[in-house]
Design a protein around this motif. Structure first.
Motif, PDB file in Angstrom:
ATOM      1  N   GLY A  76       0.855  -1.216  -0.050  1.00  0.00           N
ATOM      2  CA  GLY A  76       0.081  -0.190   0.028  1.00  0.00           C
ATOM      3  C   GLY A  76       0.798   1.366   0.019  1.00  0.00           C
ATOM      4  N   ASP A  77       2.100   1.101   0.294  1.00  0.00           N
ATOM      5  CA  ASP A  77       2.945   2.324   0.373  1.00  0.00           C
ATOM      6  C   ASP A  77       3.132   2.923  -1.190  1.00  0.00           C
ATOM      7  OD1 ASP A  77       3.554   2.242   2.867  1.00  0.00           O
ATOM      8  OD2 ASP A  77       5.749   1.750   2.759  1.00  0.00           O
ATOM      9  N   PHE A  78       3.223   4.180  -1.425  1.00  0.00           N
ATOM     10  CA  PHE A  78       3.377   4.917  -2.526  1.00  0.00           C
ATOM     11  C   PHE A  78       4.820   5.264  -2.905  1.00  0.00           C
ATOM     12  CE2 PHE A  78       3.182   8.381  -5.789  1.00  0.00           C
ATOM     13  CZ  PHE A  78       2.250   7.487  -6.901  1.00  0.00           C
ATOM     14  N   LEU A  79       5.682   4.840  -4.005  1.00  0.00           N
ATOM     15  CA  LEU A  79       6.930   4.916  -3.991  1.00  0.00           C
ATOM     16  C   LEU A  79       7.152   5.650  -5.560  1.00  0.00           C
ATOM     17  CD1 LEU A  79       8.462   1.428  -3.298  1.00  0.00           C
ATOM     18  CD2 LEU A  79       7.697   3.034  -1.705  1.00  0.00           C
ATOM     19  N   GLY A  80       8.268   6.467  -5.457  1.00  0.00           N
ATOM     20  CA  GLY A  80       8.813   6.764  -6.759  1.00  0.00           C
ATOM     21  C   GLY A  80      10.169   6.131  -6.869  1.00  0.00           C
ATOM     22  N   THR A 122       9.321   5.680 -12.175  1.00  0.00           N
ATOM     23  CA  THR A 122       7.565   5.103 -11.993  1.00  0.00           C
ATOM     24  C   THR A 122       7.209   5.358 -10.562  1.00  0.00           C
ATOM     25  OG1 THR A 122       8.670   3.283 -13.410  1.00  0.00           O
ATOM     26  CG2 THR A 122       6.449   2.819 -12.041  1.00  0.00           C
ATOM     27  N   ASN A 123       6.238   6.125 -10.592  1.00  0.00           N
ATOM     28  CA  ASN A 123       5.106   6.336  -9.402  1.00  0.00           C
ATOM     29  C   ASN A 123       4.128   5.395  -9.282  1.00  0.00           C
ATOM     30  OD1 ASN A 123       7.327   8.609  -9.198  1.00  0.00           O
ATOM     31  ND2 ASN A 123       5.838  10.009  -8.595  1.00  0.00           N
ATOM     32  N   GLY A 124       4.052   4.700  -8.339  1.00  0.00           N
ATOM     33  CA  GLY A 124       3.007   3.802  -7.938  1.00  0.00           C
ATOM     34  C   GLY A 124       2.972   3.443  -6.571  1.00  0.00           C
ATOM     35  N   THR A 125       1.827   2.295  -6.491  1.00  0.00           N
ATOM     36  CA  THR A 125       1.515   1.768  -5.128  1.00  0.00           C
ATOM     37  C   THR A 125       2.029   0.232  -5.255  1.00  0.00           C
ATOM     38  OG1 THR A 125      -0.249   3.023  -4.929  1.00  0.00           O
ATOM     39  CG2 THR A 125      -0.310   1.053  -3.788  1.00  0.00           C
ATOM     40  N   VAL A 126       2.785  -0.194  -3.998  1.00  0.00           N
ATOM     41  CA  VAL A 126       2.974  -1.373  -3.601  1.00  0.00           C
ATOM     42  C   VAL A 126       1.903  -2.469  -3.858  1.00  0.00           C
ATOM     43  CG1 VAL A 126       4.426  -2.920  -2.180  1.00  0.00           C
ATOM     44  CG2 VAL A 126       5.244  -0.697  -2.376  1.00  0.00           C
ATOM     45  N   ALA A 127       2.033  -3.183  -4.896  1.00  0.00           N
ATOM     46  CA  ALA A 127       0.913  -4.262  -4.984  1.00  0.00           C
ATOM     47  C   ALA A 127       0.628  -5.049  -3.823  1.00  0.00           C
ATOM     48  CB  ALA A 127       1.119  -5.071  -6.352  1.00  0.00           C
ATOM     49  N   ASP A 128       1.696  -5.878  -3.236  1.00  0.00           N
ATOM     50  CA  ASP A 128       1.512  -6.826  -2.195  1.00  0.00           C
ATOM     51  C   ASP A 128       2.770  -6.745  -1.609  1.00  0.00           C
ATOM     52  OD1 ASP A 128      -0.776  -9.264  -1.797  1.00  0.00           O
ATOM     53  OD2 ASP A 128       1.344  -9.625  -1.135  1.00  0.00           O
ATOM     54  N   VAL A 129       2.618  -7.040  -0.119  1.00  0.00           N
ATOM     55  CA  VAL A 129       4.103  -7.119   0.422  1.00  0.00           C
ATOM     56  C   VAL A 129       4.756  -8.386   0.155  1.00  0.00           C
ATOM     57  CG1 VAL A 129       3.103  -7.939   2.495  1.00  0.00           C
ATOM     58  CG2 VAL A 129       4.880  -6.789   2.673  1.00  0.00           C
ATOM     59  N   VAL A 137      10.351  -5.338  -5.893  1.00  0.00           N
ATOM     60  CA  VAL A 137       9.066  -4.682  -5.618  1.00  0.00           C
ATOM     61  C   VAL A 137       8.220  -4.770  -6.938  1.00  0.00           C
ATOM     62  CG1 VAL A 137       9.865  -2.235  -5.939  1.00  0.00           C
ATOM     63  CG2 VAL A 137       7.773  -2.733  -4.582  1.00  0.00           C
ATOM     64  N   THR A 138       6.887  -4.950  -7.030  1.00  0.00           N
ATOM     65  CA  THR A 138       6.111  -4.554  -8.074  1.00  0.00           C
ATOM     66  C   THR A 138       5.021  -3.397  -7.680  1.00  0.00           C
ATOM     67  OG1 THR A 138       5.904  -7.031  -8.404  1.00  0.00           O
ATOM     68  CG2 THR A 138       4.069  -5.862  -9.445  1.00  0.00           C
ATOM     69  N   LEU A 139       4.956  -2.437  -8.665  1.00  0.00           N
ATOM     70  CA  LEU A 139       4.212  -1.001  -8.606  1.00  0.00           C
ATOM     71  C   LEU A 139       3.032  -1.141  -9.457  1.00  0.00           C
ATOM     72  CD1 LEU A 139       6.881   1.684  -8.255  1.00  0.00           C
ATOM     73  CD2 LEU A 139       5.964   0.459  -6.384  1.00  0.00           C
ATOM     74  N   THR A 140       1.898  -0.820  -8.835  1.00  0.00           N
ATOM     75  CA  THR A 140       0.886  -0.647  -9.822  1.00  0.00           C
ATOM     76  C   THR A 140       0.638   0.818  -9.952  1.00  0.00           C
ATOM     77  OG1 THR A 140      -0.840  -0.753  -7.858  1.00  0.00           O
ATOM     78  CG2 THR A 140      -0.304  -3.073  -8.796  1.00  0.00           C
ATOM     79  N   TYR A 141       0.162   1.095 -11.118  1.00  0.00           N
ATOM     80  CA  TYR A 141      -0.205   2.464 -11.414  1.00  0.00           C
ATOM     81  C   TYR A 141      -1.311   2.443 -12.687  1.00  0.00           C
ATOM     82  CZ  TYR A 141       3.388   1.559 -14.947  1.00  0.00           C
ATOM     83  OH  TYR A 141       4.125   0.864 -15.972  1.00  0.00           O
ATOM     84  N   ASP A 142      -1.810   3.736 -12.828  1.00  0.00           N
ATOM     85  CA  ASP A 142      -2.629   4.060 -14.030  1.00  0.00           C
ATOM     86  C   ASP A 142      -3.678   2.781 -14.381  1.00  0.00           C
ATOM     87  OD1 ASP A 142      -1.264   6.385 -14.381  1.00  0.00           O
ATOM     88  OD2 ASP A 142       0.076   5.640 -16.085  1.00  0.00           O
ATOM     89  N   ASN A 143      -4.403   2.718 -13.371  1.00  0.00           N
ATOM     90  CA  ASN A 143      -5.712   1.804 -13.420  1.00  0.00           C
ATOM     91  C   ASN A 143      -5.269   0.347 -13.908  1.00  0.00           C
ATOM     92  OD1 ASN A 143      -7.711   3.640 -13.334  1.00  0.00           O
ATOM     93  ND2 ASN A 143      -7.143   4.255 -15.505  1.00  0.00           N
TER      94      ASN A 143
END
Length: 202
Positions: A76-80, A122-129, A137-143
């Protein structure tokens, strides 16, 4: 939280909001060290050895960076993350910024970056710990788009921290998000300074 503490937190968040505007595609990003501060002019020697005179706009803001670690990253963290393609496929992180919760969603997406040739941000949310495994880390972004990025042991990982104009001393590392003013000179409303023992890695 008392009124004074609330004001400090609010000021820090305000500075960070401005600092994250550096993710805009049309920003002129100056990375280097402070030469001097005279009135509203910040002079910076950039990483190519060029000296840049930057006018600080009215009400300009400043923030610092503090060291964080991969252990601080959670679901749930937001990373750049600035990254570059690896020879064996996939992407490898060049730096990681952990955003405060209040700034989740800032600059979300994947775009060209200029930290190194062919790098991306890439700025996005950590999908799953559970996906933070082997420092990846896997980031999710843009729908729902996803990007998996490996984080080498030597990757700088930071979060935003408080700072004051007094931290802009000669030789200190800075990251400045600027643009050309009407007269062609560089103007900035935000400065990120390495005042907690680490240079801004962005």
């Amino acid at each position: 939280m008392n009124l004074k503490s609330f004001a400090i937190v609010l000021g820090t968040v305000s500075s960070v909001i401005g600092a994250t505007q550096a993710w805009a595609a049309d920003a002129i990003r100056v990375r280097g060290t402070v030469v001097s501060v005279a009135g509203s002019t910040l002079t910076v020697k950039d990483r190519d050895g060029k000296t840049n005179a930057i006018t600080l706009g009215n009400g300009w803001k400043i923030s610092g960076v503090a060291t964080a670690s991969a252990a601080d990253i959670k679901q749930g963290d937001f990373l750049g993350i600035a990254s570059i393609s690896k020879a064996d496929g996939g992407s490898g992180a060049l730096e990681v910024v952990i955003f405060p919760a209040a700034l989740k969603g800032t600059g979300e997406g994947d775009r060209d970056w200029d930290l190194q040739p062919n790098s991306r941000m890439t700025n996005g949310t950590v999908a799953d710990v559970s996906e933070i495994e082997g420092r990846t880390v896997t980031l999710t972004y843009d729908n729902g788009q996803k990007k998996q990025i490996a984080i080498p042991q030597t990757t700088p990982i930071v979060t935003f921290a408080t700072a004051t104009p007094a931290d802009l001393t000669p030789g200190i590392a800075v990251f400045v998000n600027a643009e050309h003013g009407g007269d062609g000179k560089l103007v900035a409303n935000r400065v990120v300074v390495g005042n907690h023992g680490i240079a801004p890695p962005m």
